[in-house]
Enzyme design. Structure first.
Site, PDB file in Angstrom:
ATOM      1  N   CYS A  89       0.830  -1.207   0.000  1.00 31.64           N
ATOM      2  CA  CYS A  89       0.000   0.000   0.000  1.00 31.64           C
ATOM      3  C   CYS A  89       0.870   1.265   0.000  1.00 31.64           C
ATOM      4  O   CYS A  89       1.855   1.347   0.730  1.00 31.64           O
ATOM      5  CB  CYS A  89      -0.890   0.009   1.230  1.00 31.64           C
ATOM      6  SG  CYS A  89      -2.028   1.418   1.256  1.00 31.64           S
ATOM      7  N   CYS A 143      -8.783  -0.842   2.917  1.00 31.17           N
ATOM      8  CA  CYS A 143      -8.205   0.435   2.528  1.00 31.17           C
ATOM      9  C   CYS A 143      -8.704   0.814   1.133  1.00 31.17           C
ATOM     10  O   CYS A 143      -8.789  -0.036   0.250  1.00 31.17           O
ATOM     11  CB  CYS A 143      -6.684   0.296   2.516  1.00 31.17           C
ATOM     12  SG  CYS A 143      -5.804   1.700   1.834  1.00 31.17           S
TER      13      CYS A 143
HETATM   14 ZN   LIG Z   1      -3.884   0.526   1.821  1.00 25.48          ZN
END
Ligand SMILES: [Zn+2]
Length: 90
Positions: free
Chosen positions: A41, A68
């Site tokens: 990420c 996310c």
């Molecule tokens: Zn993320």
């Protein structure tokens, strides 16, 4: 099928390095934000003590974390990975 995660310290180093080899190996649940991410990420990296590593999207959701929006962990597609257990399509 039992999937054993690599050591958390190994996973945390992969997280810091955004190591693409670990993209589908595990997901990181960030206890300070309630979000779970891919290890790759682009978001700011959480502190080690706020990271819990889990093997599947289901496990993260079951623990009360949300996906996310930046790295879209629930959208991971990686043959041979933990995804092979099969999630129903969103
Ligand atoms: Zn993320």
């Amino acid at each position: 099928m039992t999937y054993v995660l690599p050591d958390a310290d190994v996973l945390y180093q992969a997280l810091l390095a955004r190591d693409p080899r670990f993209d589908a190996v595990a997901l990181v649940c960030v206890t300070s934000t309630g979000i779970f991410c891919r290890l790759t990420c682009p978001a700011r990296k959480p502190k080690r003590e706020n990271c819990e590593f889990r093997a599947s999207v289901e496990a993260c959701v079951a623990a009360g974390f949300r996906a996310c929006k930046r790295c879209d962990p629930a959208g991971v597609r990686s043959p041979g990975s933990w995804r092979d257990g099969g999630l129903s399509e969103a």
